[in-house]
Scaffold this motif. Structure first.
Motif, PDB file in Angstrom:
ATOM      1  N   SER A  43      73.150  61.663 101.760  1.00  0.00           N
ATOM      2  CA  SER A  43      72.991  61.507 103.254  1.00  0.00           C
ATOM      3  C   SER A  43      72.412  60.256 103.362  1.00  0.00           C
ATOM      4  O   SER A  43      71.754  59.742 102.496  1.00  0.00           O
ATOM      5  CB  SER A  43      72.655  62.656 103.582  1.00  0.00           C
ATOM      6  N   ILE A  44      72.148  59.738 104.686  1.00  0.00           N
ATOM      7  CA  ILE A  44      71.277  58.862 105.065  1.00  0.00           C
ATOM      8  C   ILE A  44      69.787  59.222 104.606  1.00  0.00           C
ATOM      9  O   ILE A  44      69.007  58.181 104.141  1.00  0.00           O
ATOM     10  CB  ILE A  44      71.323  58.468 106.548  1.00  0.00           C
ATOM     11  N   LEU A  45      69.564  60.262 104.878  1.00  0.00           N
ATOM     12  CA  LEU A  45      67.990  60.627 104.365  1.00  0.00           C
ATOM     13  C   LEU A  45      67.852  60.596 103.006  1.00  0.00           C
ATOM     14  O   LEU A  45      66.872  60.113 102.452  1.00  0.00           O
ATOM     15  CB  LEU A  45      67.711  61.809 105.073  1.00  0.00           C
ATOM     16  N   GLN A  46      68.757  61.036 102.426  1.00  0.00           N
ATOM     17  CA  GLN A  46      68.638  60.896 101.056  1.00  0.00           C
ATOM     18  C   GLN A  46      68.764  59.664 100.298  1.00  0.00           C
ATOM     19  O   GLN A  46      68.057  59.056  99.541  1.00  0.00           O
ATOM     20  CB  GLN A  46      69.857  61.925 100.357  1.00  0.00           C
ATOM     21  N   SER A  47      69.233  58.796 100.914  1.00  0.00           N
ATOM     22  CA  SER A  47      69.532  57.486 100.510  1.00  0.00           C
ATOM     23  C   SER A  47      68.284  56.490 100.788  1.00  0.00           C
ATOM     24  O   SER A  47      67.712  55.902  99.907  1.00  0.00           O
ATOM     25  CB  SER A  47      70.795  56.596 101.302  1.00  0.00           C
ATOM     26  N   LEU A  48      67.700  56.870 101.741  1.00  0.00           N
ATOM     27  CA  LEU A  48      66.306  56.303 102.003  1.00  0.00           C
ATOM     28  C   LEU A  48      65.286  56.876 101.167  1.00  0.00           C
ATOM     29  O   LEU A  48      64.498  56.149 100.650  1.00  0.00           O
ATOM     30  CB  LEU A  48      65.772  56.669 103.606  1.00  0.00           C
ATOM     31  N   PHE A  49      65.431  57.987 100.932  1.00  0.00           N
ATOM     32  CA  PHE A  49      64.262  58.644  99.984  1.00  0.00           C
ATOM     33  C   PHE A  49      64.494  57.927  98.561  1.00  0.00           C
ATOM     34  O   PHE A  49      63.686  57.328  97.978  1.00  0.00           O
ATOM     35  CB  PHE A  49      64.595  60.060  99.782  1.00  0.00           C
ATOM     36  N   VAL A  50      65.593  57.922  98.080  1.00  0.00           N
ATOM     37  CA  VAL A  50      66.190  57.306  96.837  1.00  0.00           C
ATOM     38  C   VAL A  50      65.562  55.862  96.875  1.00  0.00           C
ATOM     39  O   VAL A  50      65.148  55.296  95.810  1.00  0.00           O
ATOM     40  CB  VAL A  50      67.600  57.263  96.513  1.00  0.00           C
ATOM     41  N   GLY A  51      65.939  54.994  97.910  1.00  0.00           N
ATOM     42  CA  GLY A  51      65.690  53.489  97.924  1.00  0.00           C
ATOM     43  C   GLY A  51      64.086  53.431  97.875  1.00  0.00           C
ATOM     44  O   GLY A  51      63.412  52.548  97.333  1.00  0.00           O
ATOM     45  N   ILE A  52      63.607  54.306  98.752  1.00  0.00           N
ATOM     46  CA  ILE A  52      61.856  54.001  98.931  1.00  0.00           C
ATOM     47  C   ILE A  52      61.163  54.643  97.841  1.00  0.00           C
ATOM     48  O   ILE A  52      60.427  53.991  97.029  1.00  0.00           O
ATOM     49  CB  ILE A  52      61.434  54.552 100.229  1.00  0.00           C
ATOM     50  N   VAL A  53      61.305  56.014  97.654  1.00  0.00           N
ATOM     51  CA  VAL A  53      60.517  56.921  96.727  1.00  0.00           C
ATOM     52  C   VAL A  53      60.945  56.586  95.267  1.00  0.00           C
ATOM     53  O   VAL A  53      59.978  56.452  94.501  1.00  0.00           O
ATOM     54  CB  VAL A  53      60.355  58.477  97.139  1.00  0.00           C
ATOM     55  N   ILE A  54      62.200  56.431  95.121  1.00  0.00           N
ATOM     56  CA  ILE A  54      62.407  56.659  93.771  1.00  0.00           C
ATOM     57  C   ILE A  54      62.573  55.241  93.205  1.00  0.00           C
ATOM     58  O   ILE A  54      62.694  55.032  91.851  1.00  0.00           O
ATOM     59  CB  ILE A  54      63.820  57.264  93.720  1.00  0.00           C
TER      60      ILE A  54
END
Length: 135
Positions: A33-44
């Motif tokens: 999802s968009i939120l998952q992608s943001l999490f992966v891009g920023i946090v991971i």
């Protein structure tokens, strides 16, 4: 091995394993999802790199906290998405055929590598001395 070197090593390994896992996500495909992608891009991806840069500066304490935070958040994200919630991202929903084998292996490797990353973050916080407080 020093904290900055250990932190750098684990973040490089983290980036390789997560990069391979991301490749499997794209090739299978297992969409995020968009939120998952943001999490992966920023946090991971982004925060561990920022943490390592800070580990090599006078801001090494902040770098240690960021390393611990990003690795712990990554472990929790992986456990939740790969082992708890039944979705296309759950390991039981991806076959071992083709890119699925890479997906399966890297899903587990991310947890192991990021677990070591948490340990290094804790070790870094324990070994880095706070400067003496001047009153």
């Amino acid at each position: 091995m020093k904290v900055d070197q250990s932190g750098t090593a684990i973040v490089v390994i983290h980036a390789i394993v997560h990069g391979l896992h991301g490749l499997a996500h794209v090739e299978i495909p297992v969409p995020l999802s968009i939120l998952q992608s943001l999490f992966v891009g920023i946090v991971i991806y982004a925060i561990p790199i920022i943490a390592v840069v800070l580990l090599w500066t006078h801001f090494h304490r902040i770098g240690s906290w960021l390393l611990l935070f990003s690795m712990a958040a990554s472990v929790l994200f992986g456990i939740y998405n790969h082992l708890i919630v039944i979705s296309s991202d759950h390991v039981s929903q991806v076959s071992f055929a083709g890119w699925g084998l890479l997906f399966q292996i890297t899903a587990i490797l991310t947890l192991i590598v990021d677990g070591f990353g948490c340990w290094i973050g804790i070790w870094a916080l324990k070994t880095i001395q706070e400067p003496d407080k001047v009153i």
